[in-house]
Every structure is written in structure tokens, then in C-alpha cells.
Design a protein around this motif. Structure first.
Motif, mmCIF file in Angstrom:
data_model
loop_
_atom_site.group_PDB
_atom_site.id
_atom_site.type_symbol
_atom_site.label_atom_id
_atom_site.label_comp_id
_atom_site.label_asym_id
_atom_site.label_seq_id
_atom_site.Cartn_x
_atom_site.Cartn_y
_atom_site.Cartn_z
ATOM 1 N N ILE A 96 11.343 15.565 8.557
ATOM 2 C CA ILE A 96 11.019 14.158 8.780
ATOM 3 C C ILE A 96 11.005 13.852 10.275
ATOM 4 O O ILE A 96 10.240 13.001 10.748
ATOM 5 C CB ILE A 96 12.026 13.245 8.027
ATOM 6 N N ASN A 97 11.832 14.567 11.041
ATOM 7 C CA ASN A 97 11.866 14.379 12.491
ATOM 8 C C ASN A 97 10.519 14.738 13.109
ATOM 9 O O ASN A 97 9.950 13.969 13.896
ATOM 10 C CB ASN A 97 12.978 15.241 13.093
ATOM 11 N N ASN A 98 9.975 15.906 12.753
ATOM 12 C CA ASN A 98 8.691 16.336 13.315
ATOM 13 C C ASN A 98 7.540 15.451 12.843
ATOM 14 O O ASN A 98 6.596 15.190 13.599
ATOM 15 C CB ASN A 98 8.409 17.788 12.943
ATOM 16 N N ILE A 99 7.618 14.969 11.614
ATOM 17 C CA ILE A 99 6.577 14.067 11.101
ATOM 18 C C ILE A 99 6.568 12.777 11.913
ATOM 19 O O ILE A 99 5.502 12.277 12.303
ATOM 20 C CB ILE A 99 6.804 13.775 9.605
ATOM 21 N N MET A 100 7.758 12.239 12.194
ATOM 22 C CA MET A 100 7.840 10.989 12.952
ATOM 23 C C MET A 100 7.449 11.189 14.416
ATOM 24 O O MET A 100 6.855 10.307 15.033
ATOM 25 C CB MET A 100 9.245 10.397 12.841
ATOM 26 N N GLN A 101 7.781 12.342 14.988
ATOM 27 C CA GLN A 101 7.332 12.639 16.349
ATOM 28 C C GLN A 101 5.805 12.648 16.412
ATOM 29 O O GLN A 101 5.201 12.084 17.337
ATOM 30 C CB GLN A 101 7.878 14.000 16.797
ATOM 31 N N THR A 102 5.192 13.271 15.409
ATOM 32 C CA THR A 102 3.726 13.329 15.365
ATOM 33 C C THR A 102 3.141 11.932 15.201
ATOM 34 O O THR A 102 2.177 11.558 15.887
ATOM 35 C CB THR A 102 3.262 14.232 14.213
ATOM 36 N N ALA A 103 3.725 11.149 14.296
ATOM 37 C CA ALA A 103 3.235 9.789 14.055
ATOM 38 C C ALA A 103 3.353 8.934 15.310
ATOM 39 O O ALA A 103 2.449 8.153 15.639
ATOM 40 C CB ALA A 103 4.011 9.158 12.900
ATOM 41 N N TRP A 104 4.470 9.078 16.021
ATOM 42 C CA TRP A 104 4.664 8.310 17.255
ATOM 43 C C TRP A 104 3.611 8.710 18.296
ATOM 44 O O TRP A 104 3.029 7.850 18.974
ATOM 45 C CB TRP A 104 6.062 8.540 17.802
ATOM 46 N N GLY A 105 3.372 10.011 18.416
ATOM 47 C CA GLY A 105 2.368 10.479 19.368
ATOM 48 C C GLY A 105 0.979 9.964 19.034
ATOM 49 O O GLY A 105 0.219 9.552 19.923
ATOM 50 N N VAL A 106 0.625 9.967 17.741
ATOM 51 C CA VAL A 106 -0.683 9.453 17.320
ATOM 52 C C VAL A 106 -0.795 7.965 17.640
ATOM 53 O O VAL A 106 -1.836 7.485 18.103
ATOM 54 C CB VAL A 106 -0.900 9.710 15.813
ATOM 55 N N MET A 107 0.290 7.210 17.407
ATOM 56 C CA MET A 107 0.268 5.782 17.721
ATOM 57 C C MET A 107 0.009 5.558 19.213
ATOM 58 O O MET A 107 -0.812 4.701 19.591
ATOM 59 C CB MET A 107 1.598 5.139 17.325
ATOM 60 N N LEU A 108 0.689 6.326 20.081
ATOM 61 C CA LEU A 108 0.473 6.187 21.522
ATOM 62 C C LEU A 108 -0.969 6.530 21.893
ATOM 63 O O LEU A 108 -1.588 5.860 22.730
ATOM 64 C CB LEU A 108 1.442 7.089 22.289
ATOM 65 N N GLN A 109 -1.512 7.587 21.273
ATOM 66 C CA GLN A 109 -2.899 7.969 21.543
ATOM 67 C C GLN A 109 -3.853 6.835 21.179
ATOM 68 O O GLN A 109 -4.783 6.513 21.935
ATOM 69 C CB GLN A 109 -3.254 9.231 20.751
ATOM 70 N N LYS A 110 -3.621 6.231 20.028
ATOM 71 C CA LYS A 110 -4.500 5.154 19.561
ATOM 72 C C LYS A 110 -4.387 3.921 20.458
ATOM 73 O O LYS A 110 -5.391 3.277 20.788
ATOM 74 C CB LYS A 110 -4.147 4.784 18.118
ATOM 75 N N LEU A 111 -3.160 3.591 20.842
ATOM 76 C CA LEU A 111 -2.957 2.402 21.669
ATOM 77 C C LEU A 111 -3.667 2.529 23.014
ATOM 78 O O LEU A 111 -4.289 1.577 23.500
ATOM 79 C CB LEU A 111 -1.462 2.165 21.889
ATOM 80 N N TYR A 112 -3.585 3.713 23.617
ATOM 81 C CA TYR A 112 -4.134 3.901 24.958
ATOM 82 C C TYR A 112 -5.530 4.521 24.969
ATOM 83 O O TYR A 112 -6.138 4.644 26.036
ATOM 84 C CB TYR A 112 -3.183 4.766 25.791
ATOM 85 N N GLY A 113 -6.020 4.943 23.799
ATOM 86 C CA GLY A 113 -7.350 5.544 23.756
ATOM 87 C C GLY A 113 -7.411 6.889 24.450
ATOM 88 O O GLY A 113 -8.412 7.220 25.104
ATOM 89 N N VAL A 114 -6.349 7.685 24.330
ATOM 90 C CA VAL A 114 -6.289 9.018 24.936
ATOM 91 C C VAL A 114 -5.908 10.022 23.857
ATOM 92 O O VAL A 114 -5.550 9.652 22.738
ATOM 93 C CB VAL A 114 -5.262 9.064 26.093
ATOM 94 N N ASN A 115 -5.981 11.307 24.196
ATOM 95 C CA ASN A 115 -5.595 12.325 23.212
ATOM 96 C C ASN A 115 -4.433 13.184 23.694
ATOM 97 O O ASN A 115 -4.131 14.214 23.104
ATOM 98 C CB ASN A 115 -6.793 13.225 22.878
ATOM 99 N N ASP A 116 -3.774 12.758 24.778
ATOM 100 C CA ASP A 116 -2.697 13.563 25.362
ATOM 101 C C ASP A 116 -1.583 12.625 25.836
ATOM 102 O O ASP A 116 -1.762 11.880 26.807
ATOM 103 C CB ASP A 116 -3.246 14.378 26.538
ATOM 104 N N VAL A 117 -0.443 12.636 25.131
ATOM 105 C CA VAL A 117 0.668 11.744 25.475
ATOM 106 C C VAL A 117 1.970 12.544 25.506
ATOM 107 O O VAL A 117 2.039 13.672 25.003
ATOM 108 C CB VAL A 117 0.801 10.582 24.466
ATOM 109 N N ILE A 118 3.011 11.948 26.079
ATOM 110 C CA ILE A 118 4.295 12.641 26.189
ATOM 111 C C ILE A 118 5.436 11.640 26.078
ATOM 112 O O ILE A 118 5.316 10.482 26.484
ATOM 113 C CB ILE A 118 4.382 13.421 27.524
#
Length: 709
Positions: free
Chosen positions: A356-378
Motif C-alpha cells: 500500500i505504501n508503494n501504491i500511494m507513492q505512485t498515486a502521489w507522484g501521478v497527482m503531482l505530474q497532473k497538477l504541474y503538467g510534467v512527467n518527472d517529479v520528486i
């Protein structure tokens, strides 16, 4: 992942206990202790039980060593020149010590030094963020218990545990040194104090304890000079009941360490008082971990991070983040889900074949990508640090947690399931290379400044603080607990499963994130979670819907307009006559606006408010309970009027109550600690407050004659 101290206690077994004197009953006696002696119960003051005297070696006569519960006092320069000692650089774990550095450390603490370590990776990161620790990087454990406490005996027990656990005798030396060092002293003792708050009513106890926790955090820790274990024992109004608060800086402690400490200090103390022999936990010195780190060749680790973070784009701040130089002001909001969504979330580990930890990390990263319109976040993720190749490392007490970068890089045509597998593999690898601090990683890749500005943390526990299912223990009944565990300077999102429900706790600095922006961030994350919870393994990243960053820009415009409104309101208050426009803006940064509707209680009589409050909109009624028991209305306050200043200039309780009498009431409040900052700069504010109080008093002074004042 970090550990919760109360879960540690809950899981700990006591099967090996044997009677020391006589057989015992597991039932807790009705009367377990005598009231604290009156001479130890001093309201508004503290009583410190002196530490046991420690014999001084002859070589220490010229150099003062810290002992007991007092601060370490650096030696005078004249004494330092004459000081002679037999310590050698080779006596200590840190492999880069020089004679000059050792001389400087001895000059600070004396010759009674047990060991000197280089900082662990996570400690380096925390030290770079805050040398004087307040709310950020701070841990607290508060629990209420029925327990028999004898101050002198407890002092002795605390001394024994400090003698056993080297991290409890630690200071962090840095002034005048080329780098910070962790110095373990032979004789440093905990700051143990006893307080009497039995005058606080039962219904007010939780609020009082919450305020005491907050005040203790504001006190903070000076890492170089203070004792880094602070224990406050509060005698409450409830029969035979104490509240026990343990505070430590995170640089020297983590959840697992606190659990060990609670067991050794209080559970063992309580049962030994009943004649029960307890199993002693193995003492694995922090030096074992420090020695392992010294021998670790981190070349491979740095190479891993250089490859992993190659071509890393410039840091994009967390959505809604505005860096603030003001004092850290912690706030927390929780994101929860309905029953049906929770059922789907529990199935996700099987669907995506990931934690569940890795799933949420992935979901958080996807949310950041969508918000900023990028494909690379940290962003950063917390690691326990207990994967070191040290036998029984889970029995080490000290600051072992660290933070590692998590980079989410993807293409739009990849599925969420495929991206989750990539993240899981990447995170598992990064844990093997988690012995570099974020600062060192930034230096290794040539990045100036922080790599990330917010953290995700998975709490792998359930039932924390719930003692209803805990085993019955002789000598102590645990009634409840509360903990404070903050690792991030501005934003940390904690993921956890609680009784089958998934919860995301957003802990943030309210001077860097407005409540409105956190609400937007939570709503964006909720939308992503709901979509991936459908457990569709074919769901592509391009198909996941989420707003873009413009939603935060609209919130910023609204927040700026609200701030301008608050500034105008403050500037028009008579209390702030004589304060310039720049200071008014600063005051507005601390102000909080709360809405009320008719009959909502704004202020309760006979309470210290600790804030200055004004009616900003609507109408408020002030009332007072008379000697005959009837509550009389004193007056109505219109916008611009001060409600009360009780507790701001003094510790006097409010002699009035206040309630909303219209549905559009807004009250502007400024905390006491903030007010005093401005009173020091503008003494006229205090005079204006007194004058305003006098004006209010004149309006209903005739009613005071029939009131119990």
C-alpha cells in the motif's frame, strides 16, 4: 516507515516475568498510590528531584563535567589552557577526530566523555534543517496512567535507564567545530520535573495537556547544551492519576526508541514497585550503528544516486507551498474515505501486486505530474534506518530515521499498474542505498539547495494509543495516550491503516500552507485514489483525471484578498494605534479568523484564552454569571470591538463568556506568543489593550457589584 511507541508497548510480551518478593495478582488494585507529598505539589512551579551524585575523577577537577539535571557549562578559556586529560583521539568512534577538535569538545563538556560519533545520515539531514529544535523534527509521547509514583525512586530509575542507553546522554557539538559531532557524556541525566495541575477540572484536562505539549515544543531543544530527554510528570485532579510527557528531538530519537524508553522507564518501574521482576531488554549501543556506518563504503551508494537522479529537472515545490521565515506553526488535516472506497483500497495490494505504501507513492507522484503538467517529479520518503547490518538493530535507541528521494518518472501511455511495479522496484533498491543524507546526495549530484521539499511517511501499525486490548499489568493502568511525531519542516503526509480504514494525515506548517490550499491538495489526492481504487489494471496514466495547478492560483488570489481585508481590519483597531503598516502585515500573518452562527460559544467564563480576540463581523454577546447563579447579559459587541484580552498580558482567567447572536459572526484572534513579539517592539499596544479593557469595563461596571468577582 517509522514505528509508533504505543504500538511497541501494545505488542510487547511479559511472559517471562517472575515475582521478586511475593506472588502477585494481575488485577490492578483500587488504591495504587498515595497522593504526592504536599511539598512536591507546587502550583505554577516545578520540583526537580536532584540526580544522584556522581564521583568525579581527579583529572576532571580542572574541567567541569555536566551531571544531574543541570545544563552543561563550557569551561573558561583560562582553565582550558591548564586542563590535562588522558583522552586520545583513538579512544572514540569518529574516525576523523583531530587533537584540536577533541580539545574543543573537552572545552565544552569536560573530560567525562564516553564516546564521540559522526552524525548518522538522517541526523545530518535534520541538523542541516534546524539546530534549535522546536515543532519540526520533534517527538512527544503523552500518556495518562494510574501509577504509584515516588519522585526520588523514579529519579533513580530514570538515572539507571540513562546510564544504560547512550543516546540519552548525548549532546550535539558544533559551535567552533568544522562539522557537528554526537558526543556521549558519562554523567548527563534527563531533565525530570514534577508539576501539580490538580486544580484543573476533569473537563478541562485534555485541553490543558494539549497546551502543555504545545508549550513544551515551543521551549524546544538547544542541541549543543540542553539535556535531550525531557520528562514532565503532571499530577491531575483525577484520583491516583498522572499524565506523563516525554519530549525528545527527532535527531536523537524515533518511534521504536520511544517505545523501548516507555517500557524501561515506566512499565518496569511500576511493576518493580509491585515486586515484579521484568525481562530486561537487550542493550544494543548506538555505537554499534555508528561503528558500522564508519566502516561502510558509501561509494556505491553515491554512484547509485548519481545514476538514479541523473538529468533531474529543477525542483517544483509542493502545490500551494509558500516558503515562510516565520516560526513553525503545526496544523493537521485528515483525509478519509467512505466504507465502499475503503473496501476497494484494501484490495489494491492484490490487484497491483505491491505494498500500500508503494501504491500511494505512485498515486502521489501521478497527482503531482497532473497538477504541474510534467512527467518527472520528486518527493522524499522516510526510512526507519534499521536495515543496518547490526545484530538486533531494533533494540538500538537513537536517531536512525532518514529520508530518501523518490522520483516518479513516467510516460502517459504506461498503465498505473506498470508504473507501480517500477516504483516498488526502485524504492526497494533505494532502501539498500539509504545511508546517505539528502544533503550529501544533493552535493553528489551537484544540486544546490534541497532535492525535495515535502515527505511521505507510511505508518505500519494499527491501534496506536488504544489500550483497551492491552494486557493487564500490575502497578499501572494505561488510560490513554497522544503522540506528536513531526519529521518535516513544512509538509509531511502520513499514510496508515486504522481498524481497516485508510487514512492520510496531512501535517503541515500553517505559515507555509494555508488551510484552503491543503484542502485543495487533499481533494486532488482523493480524486486520484478513487480512480485507482477501481482496481483496473488497464488504467493508463493519461486516463487519470486531476485538476491542474490553476486551482491553487485561484486559491492564492482569494487568500491574498482575504489577507488584505484582515490587514485593513487590524489597521483600524484602536489597539494597534501607533503600529506601522509593515508590522500590521506581520500581525495579519499570525491572525486566525473563525466563523460562528447564532448561539455558538466563542469564549467560556473562567478560562485563560491565551489570545487577543476581536469581532470582525456580526454581533457577539458578553455575559457573566452572577452570585445567585443566573447568567446576565452584559453587552453586545459590534465589529471592531475587543472580546477579551484575559491571559494575554497576564494569566488571569476570563470573567465573561461570549456567544454569537447573529449567523454571520467572524472573530479574528491573535495568539499570545505572537502578541508579545509585537508588544516588545511597540509597547503602546499593551497600553492600548489596557485602555480598551477599561472602556469595556465602564460599560457594565454596575453589574459587577452583583457578580462573583
Amino acid at each position: 516507515m517509522i514505528y509508533n511507541p504505543f504500538y511497541f508497548l501494545y505488542k510487547m510480551g511479559y511472559a517471562g516475568m517472575q515475582p521478586m518478593v511475593q506472588p502477585y495478582s494481575w488485577a490492578v488494585p483500587q488504591q495504587m498510590m498515595q497522593p504526592m507529598p504536599q511539598q512536591l505539589c507546587i502550583p505554577l512551579q516545578s520540583y526537580t528531584v536532584p540526580a544522584q551524585p556522581v564521583p568525579q575523577t581527579p583529572s576532571a577537577s580542572a574541567v567541569s563535567a555536566s551531571s544531574g539535571a543541570s545544563r552543561t557549562v563550557p569551561i573558561k578559556k583560562a582553565e582550558k589552557k591548564k586542563a590535562k586529560y588522558n583522552l586520545k583521539v583513538s579512544d572514540f568512534t569518529a574516525n576523523d577526530l583531530t587533537e584540536e577538535i577533541l580539545d574543543a569538545i573537552v572545552g565544552k563538556y569536560g573530560v567525562e566523555i564516553d564516546d564521540i560519533y559522526n552524525l548518522a545520515p538522517g541526523q545530518e539531514w535534520m541538523f542541516s534543517q534546524a539546530r534549535t529544535v522546536t515543532s519540526a523534527f520533534f517527538t512527544q509521547a503523552l500518556f495518562k496512567a494510574v501509577i504509584k509514583i515516588k519522585p526520588s525512586t523514579l529519579r533513580q530509575k530514570v538515572d539507571e535507564v540513562c546510564e544504560k542507553r547512550d543516546n540519552l546522554r548525548t549532546a550535539f557539538a558544533y559551535e567552533g567545530l568544522p562539522k557537528p559531532y554526537q558526543v556521549v557524556l558519562k554523567n548527563r541525566r534527563a531533565d525530570l520535573k514534577f508539576f501539580d495541575i490538580s486544580n484543573v477540572a476533569v473537563e478541562d484536562l485534555d485541553d490543558t495537556l494539549k497546551n502543555l505539549m504545545s508549550a513544551d515544543r515551543r521551549r524546544g531543544f538547544d542541541l549543543e547544551n540542553d539535556q535531550l530527554l525531557r520528562i514532565s510528570i503532571y499530577k491531575t485532579c483525577e484520583e491516583d492519576t498522572y499524565a506523563i510527557l516525554i519530549s525528545q528531538p527527532h535527531i536523537n530519537n524515533d518511534g521504536a526508541s520511544t517505545g523501548i524508553l516507555l517500557k524501561e522507564l515506566f512499565l518496569d518501574y511500576a511493576m518493580e514497585s509491585e515486586g515484579i521482576k521484568t525481562d530486561e531488554l537487550e542493550n544494543v549501543s548506538f555505537s554499534k550503528y555508528a561503528e558500522w556506518l564508519e566502516k561502510l563504503d558509501r561509494t556505491e551508494e553515491f554512484n547509485y544516486w548519481k545514476e538514479q537522479l541523473a538529468d533531474l529537472p529543477p525542483l517544483i515545490s509542493a502545490p500551494g507551498y509558500v516558503k515562510s521565515n516565520m516560526e513553525f506553526e503545526i496544523s493537521t488535516k485528515s483525509l478519509t474515505f467512505d466504507k465502499e472506497t475503503n473496501k476497494k483500497i484494501r484490495k489494491m495490494q492484490g490487484t497491483y501486486k505491491a505494498t500500500i505504501n508503494n501504491i500511494m507513492q505512485t498515486a502521489w507522484g501521478v497527482m503531482l505530474q497532473k497538477l504541474y503538467g510534467v512527467n518527472d517529479v520528486i518527493f522524499g520518503a522516510i526510512t526507519s534506518g534499521r536495515n543496518a547490518e547490526v545484530q538486533n538493530s531494533d533494540m538500538i535507541t537513537g536517531g536512525m530515521v532518514n529520508a530518501v528521494p523518490v522520483r516518479i518518472k513516467s510516460e502517459q501511455d504506461i498503465t498505473f499498474a506498470e508504473l507501480t511495479k517500477q516504483v516498488q522496484k526502485q524504492f526497494a533498491q533505494s532502501l539498500q542505498y539509504s545511508h546517505c543524507s539528502p544533503t550529501e546526495i544533493a552535493d553528489a549530484i551537484g544540486r544546490k539547495g534541497d532535492i525535495f521539499d515535502h515527505l511521505l511517511n507510511f505508518h505500519n501499525f494499527a491501534g496506536a494509543g488504544d489500550f483497551s486490548k492491552a494486557p493487564k499489568l500490575p502497578g499501572i493502568t494505561l488510560l490513554g495516550s497522544e503522540s506528536f511525531d513531526n519529521l518535516s519542516t513544512d509538509l509531511c503526509v502520513y499514510f496508515m491503516m486504522q481498524t481497516g480504514s485508510f487514512v492520510c494525515n496531512f501535517t503541515y506548517n500553517s505559515n507555509a500552507f494555508t488551510d484552503a490550499k491543503i484542502d485543495i491538495l487533499m481533494d486532488c489526492f482523493r480524486k486520484v485514489i478513487v480512480q485507482i481504487a477501481e482496481n483496473n489494471t488497464e488504467l493508463r496514466i493519461s486516463e487519470i483525471e486531476c485538476p491542474d495547478i490553476s486551482v491553487f492560483r485561484e486559491a492564492e488570489k482569494t487568500a491574498e484578498a482575504q489577507k488584505q481585508q484582515i490587514c485593513s481590519f487590524i489597521a483600524g483597531l484602536s489597539v494597534f494605534n501607533g503600529v506601522d503598516a509593515v508590522a500590521v502585515k506581520e500581525i495579519a500573518d499570525y491572525a486566525r479568523v473563525t466563523s460562528y452562527v447564532t448561539d455558538d460559544i466563542i469564549l467560556t467564563e473562567k478560562k485563560v484564552t491565551d489570545e487577543l480576540s476581536f469581532v470582525m463581523n456580526g454581533y457577539v454577546e458578553l455575559a457573566r454569571e452572577a452570585m445567585d447563579g443566573w447568567t446576565n447579559s452584559l453587552m453586545s459587541l459590534k465589529p471592531g470591538k475587543m472580546i477579551t484580552a484575559s491571559g494575554v498580558l497576564d494569566d488571569v482567567k476570563s470573567y465573561v463568556s461570549a456567544r454569537a447572536i447573529t449567523d454571520d459572526v467572524k472573530v479574528l484572534s491573535i495568539p499570545k506568543e505572537a502578541m508579545w513579539k509585537f508588544i516588545e517592539r511597540y509597547p503602546c499596544i499593551a497600553l492600548n489593550i489596557i485602555k480598551e479593557q477599561e472602556n469595556i469595563g465602564k460599560s457594565y461596571s454596575f453589574l459587577w457589584l452583583s457578580s462573583d468577582i
